[in-house]
Write a protein that holds these residues in place. Sequence first.
Motif: not given
Length: 251
Positions: A209-230
Amino acid sequence: MNVIIIEDEKPSARRLGRLLADLNIQVSVLLHSVEESVEWFKNNEHPDLIFLDIQLSDGLSFEIFDAVEIKSSVIFTTAFDEYALQAFKLNSIDYLLKPIDDEELEVAVEKYKYLQPKKEKIAIDFEDIKKLLVNPVEREYKKRFTIKVGQHLKIINAEEVECFYSENKGTYAATTDGRNYLLETTLEGLELDLDPEIFFRVSRKFYINIKHIKDIISYTNSRLQIKFNTYNGQDVIVSRERVKDFKLWLE
């Protein structure tokens, strides 16, 4: 079987090639754009089967069919939403939703093998599909879900769900209160229920859910990691094949 892939994302093309190799199917040609494909089809014998991405770097792949009469069977690979998929179904077109699942790929190939000896032609109405891509039919999405908790039924609002995820053959809704509720469906079953402006499938395991994304972090192999509020369970990783579409969705 003479097979080619038309795909502008090289990692996706290489992965599809490896999955096909596992099915003992070798890819003879790899093309990356509308212009390159049109030129190739004008000067080469057409293959038995094309794996065709819809959105290429220089336009929609339908433009290839406008320029050249293609005599091959087509299996689409697409990251478009369910409206496009409904159009494919109505026109009896095989499609694979990215990131491509190996079992779904095998089913699509077997369908092609079944139809080929019968010489059945699949009618493709590209104009209708393009209209649905540009002007999809408005529809209502689920605003709440009813979940069984013991002997009780609990109602949770879709806006309270930070993410839907699969784990140990179950599908769960992780909510803003830190709870994880087991659903009587699959992620695929949720596809038509979730508003694509709010929810995005970042991998085979997660809808977020886009409304609850806390952070977006660069990850290995050109991927991204998503962090949420909870939610802090499994690592939520945007698969490499979905990074480009994810960034477009964020905008």
